[in-house]
Design a protein around this motif. Structure first.
Motif, PDB file in Angstrom:
ATOM      1  N   GLU A 205      53.963  31.126  43.643  1.00  0.00           N
ATOM      2  CA  GLU A 205      52.638  31.685  43.660  1.00  0.00           C
ATOM      3  C   GLU A 205      51.396  31.283  44.848  1.00  0.00           C
ATOM      4  O   GLU A 205      50.586  30.231  44.708  1.00  0.00           O
ATOM      5  N   LEU A 206      51.190  32.582  45.313  1.00  0.00           N
ATOM      6  CA  LEU A 206      50.672  32.256  46.149  1.00  0.00           C
ATOM      7  C   LEU A 206      48.714  32.765  45.553  1.00  0.00           C
ATOM      8  O   LEU A 206      48.996  33.709  44.640  1.00  0.00           O
ATOM      9  N   LEU A 241      55.783  42.546  43.258  1.00  0.00           N
ATOM     10  CA  LEU A 241      55.013  41.596  42.881  1.00  0.00           C
ATOM     11  C   LEU A 241      54.360  41.585  41.519  1.00  0.00           C
ATOM     12  O   LEU A 241      54.575  42.985  41.107  1.00  0.00           O
ATOM     13  N   THR A 242      54.234  40.564  41.420  1.00  0.00           N
ATOM     14  CA  THR A 242      53.525  40.152  39.911  1.00  0.00           C
ATOM     15  C   THR A 242      52.076  40.053  40.332  1.00  0.00           C
ATOM     16  O   THR A 242      52.100  38.529  40.759  1.00  0.00           O
ATOM     17  N   LEU A 243      51.374  41.085  40.239  1.00  0.00           N
ATOM     18  CA  LEU A 243      49.888  39.976  40.809  1.00  0.00           C
ATOM     19  C   LEU A 243      48.274  40.321  39.379  1.00  0.00           C
ATOM     20  O   LEU A 243      48.888  40.632  38.430  1.00  0.00           O
ATOM     21  N   VAL A 251      44.749  46.493  40.320  1.00  0.00           N
ATOM     22  CA  VAL A 251      46.328  47.523  41.381  1.00  0.00           C
ATOM     23  C   VAL A 251      45.898  47.795  42.746  1.00  0.00           C
ATOM     24  O   VAL A 251      45.447  49.223  42.656  1.00  0.00           O
ATOM     25  N   PRO A 252      46.020  47.380  43.287  1.00  0.00           N
ATOM     26  CA  PRO A 252      45.397  47.692  44.697  1.00  0.00           C
ATOM     27  C   PRO A 252      46.705  48.290  45.055  1.00  0.00           C
ATOM     28  O   PRO A 252      47.679  48.173  45.019  1.00  0.00           O
ATOM     29  N   ASP A 253      46.496  49.073  46.298  1.00  0.00           N
ATOM     30  CA  ASP A 253      47.342  49.464  46.988  1.00  0.00           C
ATOM     31  C   ASP A 253      48.125  48.268  48.293  1.00  0.00           C
ATOM     32  O   ASP A 253      46.700  47.200  48.698  1.00  0.00           O
ATOM     33  N   VAL A 254      49.507  48.765  48.468  1.00  0.00           N
ATOM     34  CA  VAL A 254      50.077  47.050  49.029  1.00  0.00           C
ATOM     35  C   VAL A 254      50.862  47.978  50.236  1.00  0.00           C
ATOM     36  O   VAL A 254      51.572  48.351  50.060  1.00  0.00           O
ATOM     37  N   ALA A 255      51.025  47.013  51.486  1.00  0.00           N
ATOM     38  CA  ALA A 255      51.129  47.750  53.014  1.00  0.00           C
ATOM     39  C   ALA A 255      52.018  46.812  53.160  1.00  0.00           C
ATOM     40  O   ALA A 255      51.349  45.525  53.641  1.00  0.00           O
ATOM     41  N   ILE A 278      49.259  36.083  43.482  1.00  0.00           N
ATOM     42  CA  ILE A 278      50.496  36.790  43.987  1.00  0.00           C
ATOM     43  C   ILE A 278      51.658  35.924  43.637  1.00  0.00           C
ATOM     44  O   ILE A 278      52.243  34.708  44.172  1.00  0.00           O
ATOM     45  N   ASP A 279      52.813  36.751  42.947  1.00  0.00           N
ATOM     46  CA  ASP A 279      54.103  36.056  42.117  1.00  0.00           C
ATOM     47  C   ASP A 279      54.858  37.115  42.735  1.00  0.00           C
ATOM     48  O   ASP A 279      54.744  38.698  43.197  1.00  0.00           O
TER      49      ASP A 279
END
Length: 652
Positions: A205-206, A241-243, A251-255, A278-279
């Motif tokens: 968990e960050l 990822l679990t945000l 629900v951001p875009d993830v690159a 962020i998990d």
């Protein structure tokens, strides 16, 4: 004598003429000051003259007796880095007094007087002078609303100090209730994780949150990116990822790009939240070596970069450990698991031990491994185990408890030898990847009557590093004091010139009907002698005498000790010394057959095969239906020798 009394009377008269206030302390009450809900602001969030509502000054009374008869408490508040109050005052109607959760404000009159531009005098007075309204633990709360900050450059703080002629105020200087800081973010993880070279670990968990301000919007604008970057030797593994935020699921875009993960074009779902978690983030140690640390740098436009350590690179290892926060249990030696003969309620359980591998595949099953106990300590017939990860045995249907029983059999009831291939290796190359194997166990222990000290469990084997943990401590229920006696053969009624003293370990430990025996190697006792118990302990001996049977002396506890541990002294004992005895030293054995639970004792106390507490308690192999007989394992399984060379026969 009359002169002395006159001096005392004169002194008393002087004291009676001095006003009582002359003996009062400088402060009649004591209080501790603190600010709750202090406010932090970014430089561009606040301007000079803006209100910093929401914080509160609290004074907690830490005395009670000195407040009796005190009808008012007065203290002064001095503010720093605030705009002139321009003739206004603190709102006296907002000030309160609480006693725990109870509001006791109605018992007091509260007044606020402005004495300078940024200084106020607050008085809290009892309404009824006949009732002691003050009490230890009361909190006087002063909301700091409508207080306007002056200078708002980076690092500036608004403070309040508390002073009083009536009181001693602890922590009353320069209490910060508002501060101005540069924009910034904070990053943290629940815990760092271990990872081996070329292995993958999941980060715990960050969490990203603002260093100032209530929401991430104070430090990040909509449309900006949050970028995570790993240091050299590590890469991210693309994963689900679990945000989450305190407002819901963003629900951001993830690159993804090897050592970088970017959350693009963030919106209100993140900027409107107090934190962003962020998990499921996974990191691979692609080339980092043992001892290296994986660090994630967090970039947000307009903020300084922050770093957080997330993983440490370790070798493939098998480790043995105990919970260091648990106290090492103390067990009495020379007794069975039921503590027969003593009043102790110990369950004989050692500390729980855990053996685990750092990563799947680290625990090589091609070699035996051994758990060794100190000489004189044995595993009893109960053991509890639990497993975690993907630990499995190779024999279908066999329990881990039976695995330990077999290992004790293989170790000749001295060590536990776990044979190779009896457990399965975990597979690090499996698609789903096995979890590292882990097994925990608790041994129930008994010990030789002469064993005392720490029980150090040792792990050895060709495929593991040697390790030790302390799992228990044994103490003796009694201590024997005896001296060597140089004696010449005199056939019958040869009196031993010294006494034997037996001391109880703690008051009330020896139970009623507990028996003690004394025996000499190859020499019989010929006369009982006398027995004496100290007067302080309260312990009583049955018939108040030593008895003799077949050359062995014995006595029985008739009443337990109470106030002090018992001290039993045996004196005047005589020997039957056969003239054929060779010169040399002869040992004295002292033991309690009651404590040894020697159910098979038929009077032949020299027969080690019948001294049975370990025979009744020893951990049985899975293949055996009945207990092993002690003599089948070791003819000298345990020793009761209390004094080596107690009698030393010398020539004329």
């Amino acid at each position: 004598m009359k002169k002395f009394l006159s001096m005392v009377m004169a002194a008393a008269m002087v004291v009676s003429l001095v006003p009582a206030t002359a003996f009062a302390a400088a402060g009649d009450f004591k209080a501790t000051a603190k600010v709750v809900d202090a406010k932090n602001f970014a430089v561009d969030e606040i301007e000079s003259g803006d209100s910093v509502d929401g914080s509160e000054l609290q004074l907690t009374l830490t005395t009670a007796d000195t407040l009796k008869g005190k009808d008012s408490l007065k203290f002064t508040l001095n503010f720093d880095n605030v705009v002139d109050f321009k003739g206004s005052e603190l709102d006296k109607n907002a000030i309160y007094v609480k006693d725990g959760s109870d509001n006791v404000t109605p018992k007091f009159d509260i007044n606020v007087e402005k004495t300078d531009d940024t200084e106020f005098e607050v008085t809290v007075a009892e309404k009824d002078s006949n009732v002691d309204a003050y009490a230890r633990g009361q909190v006087i709360g002063i909301p700091l609303d409508n207080v306007c900050i002056d200078k708002v450059s980076k690092g500036k703080t608004a403070t309040v100090s508390v002073d009083s002629d009536d009181a001693t105020v602890t922590n009353g200087d320069d209490l910060v209730f508002a501060s101005v800081e540069s924009k910034g973010i904070k990053a943290s993880v629940k815990d760092t994780v271990d990872v081996a070279t070329e292995e993958v670990a999941e980060i715990k968990e960050l969490k990203i949150e603002p260093a100032v301000g209530d929401t991430l919007g104070a430090v990040a604008k909509n449309g900006t990116d949050i970028r995570l970057k790993l240091n050299s030797g590590f890469e991210f593994v693309k994963s689900d990822l679990t945000l989450s935020t305190d407002k819901g699921t963003p629900v951001p875009d993830v690159a993804w790009d090897d050592d970088e993960v970017t959350f693009e074009n963030i919106g209100d779902g993140i900027t409107g939240a107090e934190w962003f978690k962020i998990d499921g983030l996974k990191v691979e140690a692609t080339s980092a070596k043992s001892g290296s640390t994986a660090t994630i740098k967090v970039y947000v436009d307009g903020n300084d970069t922050v770093s957080v350590e997330v993983a440490k690179v370790v070798d493939y290892t098998v480790s043995m450990s105990v919970d260091e926060d648990e106290d090492v249990p103390v067990i009495y030696s020379g007794v069975d698991v039921n503590n027969t003969g003593i009043t102790d309620d110990s369950d004989h359980d050692a500390l729980e031990v855990t053996i685990k591998e750092s990563f799947a595949g680290a625990w090589n099953n091609s070699k035996d491994f051994t758990l060794s106990l100190p000489e004189g300590v044995y595993v009893a017939d109960e053991i509890s185990t639990s497993t975690d990860g993907d630990f499995k045995l190779t024999t279908s249907g066999k329990t881990t408890e039976q695995w330990f029983q077999d290992a004790y059999d293989e170790g000749d009831y001295i060590d536990l030898t776990f044979k190779r291939r009896t457990w399965e290796e975990t597979n690090p190359n499996d698609t789903n990847k096995d979890d590292p194997a882990e097994i925990s166990f608790t041994l129930k222990l008994v010990a030789d009557p002469n064993f005392e000290g720490d029980v150090v469990l040792k792990l050895t084997g060709d495929a593991v590093e040697e390790q030790e943990v302390t799992i228990a401590k044994f103490v003796k229920p009694y201590v024997v004091e005896a001296q060597q006696n140089d004696m010449q053969i005199d056939y019958r009624n040869t009196e031993i010139p010294t006494s034997v003293v037996i001391k109880e370990a703690e008051a009330g430990l020896w139970d009623k009907n507990t028996e003690f025996k004394l025996e000499l190697d190859k020499i019989d006792f010929d006369d009982e002698g006398t027995i004496k118990v100290d007067e302080k302990s309260g312990l009583e001996i049955k018939d108040n005498e030593i008895k003799e049977k077949d050359g062995v002396l014995y006595f029985t506890v008739d009443s337990r000790s109470d106030d002090e541990p018992a001290v039993v002294t045996l004196s005047g004992m005589q020997l039957y010394m056969d003239r054929s005895l060779p010169a040399g030293a002869y040992d004295l054995d002292v033991w309690s057959p009651t404590m040894l639970a020697d159910k098979f004792d038929d009077g032949d106390v020299a027969d080690n095969a019948t001294k049975g507490y370990l025979a009744q308690a020893i951990l049985k192999p899975a293949s055996e239906k009945e207990n092993k007989v002690i003599a089948d394992i070791n003819d000298d399984f345990y020793s009761e020798t209390a004094k080596a060379g107690f009698v030393n026969i010398v020539t004329a």
